[in-house]
Write a protein that holds these residues in place. Structure first.
Motif, PDB file in Angstrom:
ATOM      1  N   PRO A 437      83.106 -10.742  34.632  1.00 20.05           N
ATOM      2  CA  PRO A 437      83.218  -9.972  33.010  1.00 20.05           C
ATOM      3  C   PRO A 437      81.906 -10.227  32.354  1.00 20.05           C
ATOM      4  O   PRO A 437      80.845 -10.688  32.629  1.00 20.05           O
ATOM      5  N   CYS A 438      81.461  -9.575  31.929  1.00 22.71           N
ATOM      6  CA  CYS A 438      80.282  -9.456  30.767  1.00 22.71           C
ATOM      7  C   CYS A 438      79.701 -10.759  30.058  1.00 22.71           C
ATOM      8  O   CYS A 438      78.818 -11.203  30.257  1.00 22.71           O
ATOM      9  N   GLY A 439      81.121 -11.339  29.663  1.00 30.32           N
ATOM     10  CA  GLY A 439      80.841 -12.907  28.498  1.00 30.32           C
ATOM     11  C   GLY A 439      80.793 -14.169  30.290  1.00 30.32           C
ATOM     12  O   GLY A 439      79.465 -14.631  29.236  1.00 30.32           O
ATOM     13  N   ILE A 440      80.548 -14.177  31.006  1.00 30.71           N
ATOM     14  CA  ILE A 440      80.246 -15.086  32.403  1.00 30.71           C
ATOM     15  C   ILE A 440      78.766 -13.864  31.990  1.00 30.71           C
ATOM     16  O   ILE A 440      78.168 -15.260  33.000  1.00 30.71           O
ATOM     17  N   ARG A 441      78.790 -12.826  32.490  1.00 33.57           N
ATOM     18  CA  ARG A 441      77.213 -12.845  32.587  1.00 33.57           C
ATOM     19  C   ARG A 441      76.253 -12.988  31.897  1.00 33.57           C
ATOM     20  O   ARG A 441      75.109 -13.075  32.815  1.00 33.57           O
ATOM     21  N   ARG A 442      76.499 -13.097  30.775  1.00 35.29           N
ATOM     22  CA  ARG A 442      75.755 -13.653  29.518  1.00 35.29           C
ATOM     23  C   ARG A 442      75.759 -15.215  29.862  1.00 35.29           C
ATOM     24  O   ARG A 442      74.467 -15.367  29.131  1.00 35.29           O
ATOM     25  N   CYS A 443      76.590 -15.521  29.708  1.00 41.03           N
ATOM     26  CA  CYS A 443      76.815 -17.333  29.627  1.00 41.03           C
ATOM     27  C   CYS A 443      75.548 -17.520  30.905  1.00 41.03           C
ATOM     28  O   CYS A 443      75.127 -18.315  31.161  1.00 41.03           O
ATOM     29  N   ASP A 444      75.569 -17.004  32.064  1.00 41.92           N
ATOM     30  CA  ASP A 444      74.871 -17.078  33.462  1.00 41.92           C
ATOM     31  C   ASP A 444      73.191 -16.297  32.605  1.00 41.92           C
ATOM     32  O   ASP A 444      71.713 -16.326  33.957  1.00 41.92           O
ATOM     33  N   GLY A 445      72.690 -15.890  31.599  1.00 41.03           N
ATOM     34  CA  GLY A 445      72.065 -15.537  31.353  1.00 41.03           C
ATOM     35  C   GLY A 445      70.780 -14.579  31.552  1.00 41.03           C
ATOM     36  O   GLY A 445      70.344 -14.006  31.061  1.00 41.03           O
ATOM     37  N   ASP A 446      71.915 -13.508  31.593  1.00 43.79           N
ATOM     38  CA  ASP A 446      71.732 -11.901  32.219  1.00 43.79           C
ATOM     39  C   ASP A 446      72.063 -11.058  30.341  1.00 43.79           C
ATOM     40  O   ASP A 446      72.599 -11.559  29.428  1.00 43.79           O
ATOM     41  N   THR A 447      70.822 -10.658  30.908  1.00 46.50           N
ATOM     42  CA  THR A 447      70.861  -9.906  29.159  1.00 46.50           C
ATOM     43  C   THR A 447      71.862  -8.616  29.408  1.00 46.50           C
ATOM     44  O   THR A 447      72.074  -7.822  30.487  1.00 46.50           O
ATOM     45  N   TRP A 448      72.335  -7.603  27.765  1.00 46.68           N
ATOM     46  CA  TRP A 448      72.683  -6.283  28.424  1.00 46.68           C
ATOM     47  C   TRP A 448      72.096  -5.650  29.287  1.00 46.68           C
ATOM     48  O   TRP A 448      73.293  -4.792  29.659  1.00 46.68           O
TER      49      TRP A 448
END
Length: 532
Positions: A437-448
Motif C-alpha cells: 500500500p501507499c503507506g508502506i511505500r512512504r515508510c520505505d522512503g518513496d515520494t508520492w
C-alpha cells in the motif's frame, strides 16, 4: 492444482431477506451498471499564511538585529559627548533621548519573507480556495457535470490552514480512466497551490443510485416531482445486506490497501471518523437496524467505516433510496490508487448482487471474528476526544499481520476480478496496493511522485493491439463464420494488414485467456466471438 473454496462461503437463508432469482440478478446488475455513481470528497490542508501586512510597516525591526547589537547605537551620541565633555555618561537605550541609528542606516532591511504577518496571496487559504474555484468551476448542482466534475469546494473544521479545502465531486459512472483524470486534475491543482495531506485528511466515497432532490421546491409543482430517482423499483434488501457483509469481511483488507501515512508506528489515521463495523451483522438484523446501529456505534453520526444514513427503506424493508458512504481511505496523492479503489467499491456492490441468489453471506465463525478484531486493533484504533492528543492510529504492532492482510486483499480482488476488468486497469493497480500500500511505500522512503509512477498504467504497444482486437469483436467486423477457427484466421488476417509483426500467437493467447476467465463466448448464430 485446484483449490476447494467451499469453506469460504456460508450463506443463511432467512424469510426476512428472501434470496433473489437469476432474473433479478441480471436485472440489478444491468440496472446498477447504468445508474450507479461514485462521488468522491478530497480533503486537503492548506498553508496557513493569514497575515494582512503589505510589507510597508515602519514598526518592523531590521533583520540584522538578531545577529548584531548595532541597533543600540544612538544617533545623538557624538552630539551629547561634545556638549557634556569629560563628564558625559551615555545611558544607551535607557536614555529618554535615545534615537537608534537604524533610522538612518543604509543597511536597514526587513525580512518580510519569513514573517507570518506578511500578506502572501500564494499561500493564503482564502486565495488558494478562490484559485481552486476559478480553475475547477464547480457546478453547485448534483444534476450538472462540469469539465472537472466538481460540485463545490468547501471547508472542514478538522483541516489545517483556516479549515483547509474539501473538494466535493458530483459523481461519475464507474470507469477507471474517468476517476483517474478527475483525481489527477484535483490533486495536481491542490499540490501546486501548497496543499498537503496528513492524519487529518481523507477521501470519502459516496456510492449511490442516482437521485436528485429539490427539483421544484419542497412541495413540487403540477407535473414536476420534488425528487427524481433513477431506480425504477425498490432494491431487494438482501443486496444491501450482502454489501454490508462484504464490507465486514474485507474491512481490514480495504483499510490496509488504503493506508497512506509515512511512519510505521502510525501509518494511518485514527478510527474516530471511520468506526469499525466488524461487530454489526446483517444476517439476522434488518438493514434499517444495521443503519441505526452503525450510526449509534459511531457516536450517533455519520462516522462509521461505512454508513447508510442516506438510505431509505420501504415498509417491507427493501431499499427505496440507495446511498452509502465509505470513509476508509486516507488522502492518497495518487490518482491511480484513488481510481482503482473507487472501482473496487463499485465491484463490491455488483458482487453483492451476484451472491444474493444464495442467501445472506456470513463473514466467518467466532474464531474468524476474534482474529479479525485483533488485526483491526493493531491497524485502526484511537477514539480519543476531538481536542485530545493526536489523530493517528497506533500501528506499532501491525507488522505481524502483514501476511494475513496481503492474503485477504488478494482474496478480495480475485473475487471481483471479472467485474473490475470491465472498468479499466483497476485490477492491475489493486494488485500492487494489496502487496505494498501507499503507506508502506512512504515508510520505505518513496515520494508520492515515485508511488504514482510505479502504480500508473501506461498505454503500451500491447494495449494498442488489445484495443484494436476488442474493436473488431465489439463492432462485429468479422462475423458469419462457421466456427471459431475460421473466425480466428479472419481476425488475424485483418490485424496483419495494419501490423508488420506476426501476431497469430498473440491473438490466440488473448482469446484463450478471455474464454478461460469467463469474459468471452462464441455466439454460434452470429458466427463471432463476444465479450461479456
Amino acid at each position: 492444482m485446484s483449490r476447494d473454496n467451499r469453506d469460504k462461503w456460508t450463506f443463511y437463508v432467512h424469510p426476512s431477506k428472501e434470496a433473489i432469482n437469476t432474473g433479478d440478478v441480471r436485472y440489478w446488475k444491468h440496472m446498477l451498471h447504468k445508474i450507479l455513481k461514485i462521488g468522491l470528497e478530497y480533503e486537503f490542508n492548506l498553508p496557513n499564511k493569514n497575515g494582512t501586512c503589505k510589507g510597508n510597516n515602519n514598526a518592523c525591526p531590521c533583520k540584522h538585529m538578531a545577529e548584531s547589537n548595532c541597533w543600540k547605537d544612538c544617533i545623538r551620541f557624538d552630539t551629547c559627548k561634545a556638549e557634556r565633555g569629560k563628564n558625559f555618561i551615555c545611558h544607551g537605550i535607557f536614555c529618554t533621548g535615545f534615537l537608534s541609528k537604524c533610522i538612518i542606516c543604509e543597511k536597514f532591511e526587513v525580512d518580510c519573507k519569513s514573517c507570518e504577518n506578511l500578506f502572501d496571496p500564494e499561500r493564503n487559504p482564502d486565495h488558494i480556495r478562490e484559485r481552486m474555484n476559478n480553475f475547477l468551476t464547480p457546478s453547485h448542482s448534483y444534476g450538472s457535470l462540469t469539465k472537472h466534475g466538481v460540485h463545490s469546494i468547501t471547508t472542514d473544521g478538522s483541516l489545517l490552514g483556516k479549515k483547509g479545502a474539501e473538494v466535493i465531486t458530483v459523481g461519475r459512472r464507474p470507469d477507471y480512466w474517468e476517476f483517474f483524470k478527475m483525481s489527477k486534475e484535483i490533486i495536481d491543482l491542490a499540490v501546486k497551490n501548497g496543499a498537503y495531506v496528513n492524519e487529518r485528511t481523507s477521501i470519502h466515497a459516496h456510492l449511490l443510485a442516482s437521485y436528485y432532490g429539490k427539483i421544484a421546491g419542497s412541495s413540487g409543482s403540477p407535473g414536476v416531482p420534488n425528487q427524481i430517482d433513477e431506480m425504477e423499483k425498490a432494491m431487494p434488501e438482501i443486496i444491501l445486506a450482502n454489501f454490508h457483509q462484504l464490507c465486514r469481511r474485507y474491512q481490514n483488507a480495504i483499510t490496509w490497501m488504503t493506508i497512506g501515512l509515512d511512519e510505521p508506528e502510525r501509518i494511518t489515521r485514527w478510527e474516530k471518523y471511520r468506526v469499525s463495523v466488524l461487530n454489526i451483522s446483517a444476517v439476522l438484523n434488518n438493514m434499517s437496524k444495521v443503519k441505526a446501529d452503525v450510526s449509534s456505534n459511531a457516536g450517533g453520526n455519520k462516522y462509521g467505516w461505512v454508513n447508510y444514513n442516506n438510505c431509505t427503506f420501504t415498509k417491507k424493508g427493501d431499499v427505496k433510496r440507495f446511498h452509502v458512504e465509505l470513509r476508509v481511505m486516507d488522502c492518497l496523492l495518487s490518482p491511480s490508487a484513488i481510481a482503482a479503489v473507487s472501482c473496487l467499491y463499485y465491484a463490491m456492490m455488483i458482487k453483492a448482487i451476484e451472491i444474493s441468489r444464495y442467501g445472506v453471506v456470513e463473514v466467518g465463525g467466532q474464531d474468524w471474528i476474534e482474529k479479525a478484531e485483533g488485526i483491526k486493533r493493531d491497524l485502526m484504533n484511537n477514539m480519543k476526544d476531538y481536542n485530545s492528543g493526536d489523530r493517528f492510529s497506533d500501528t506499532s504492532g501491525l507488522s505481524k499481520h502483514y501476511d494475513v492482510l496481503i492474503s485477504e486483499s488478494f482474496d478480495l480482488i480475485s473475487q471481483i476480478k471479472h467485474i473490475l476488468m470491465k472498468t479499466g486497469p483497476a485490477y492491475e493497480v489493486l494488485e500492487k496496493l494489496a502487496e505494498r500500500p501507499c503507506g508502506i511505500r512512504r515508510c520505505d522512503g518513496d515520494t508520492w511522485e515515485t508511488i504514482e509512477k510505479d502504480l500508473q498504467v501506461v498505454m503500451t504497444t500491447e494495449d494498442v493491439f488489445i484495443a484494436k482486437l476488442t474493436e473488431i469483436i465489439d463492432l462485429r467486423l468479422v462475423d458469419q463464420c462457421k466456427n471459431e477457427d475460421e473466425w480466428l484466421k479472419a481476425v488475424i488476417l485483418l490485424l496483419n494488414k495494419d501490423n508488420d509483426q506476426v501476431i497469430d500467437d498473440r491473438v490466440s493467447e488473448f482469446i484463450n485467456t478471455k474464454k478461460n476467465d469467463g469474459e468471452m463466448v462464441w455466439l454460434d448464430r452470429i458466427g463471432s466471438m463476444s465479450l461479456i
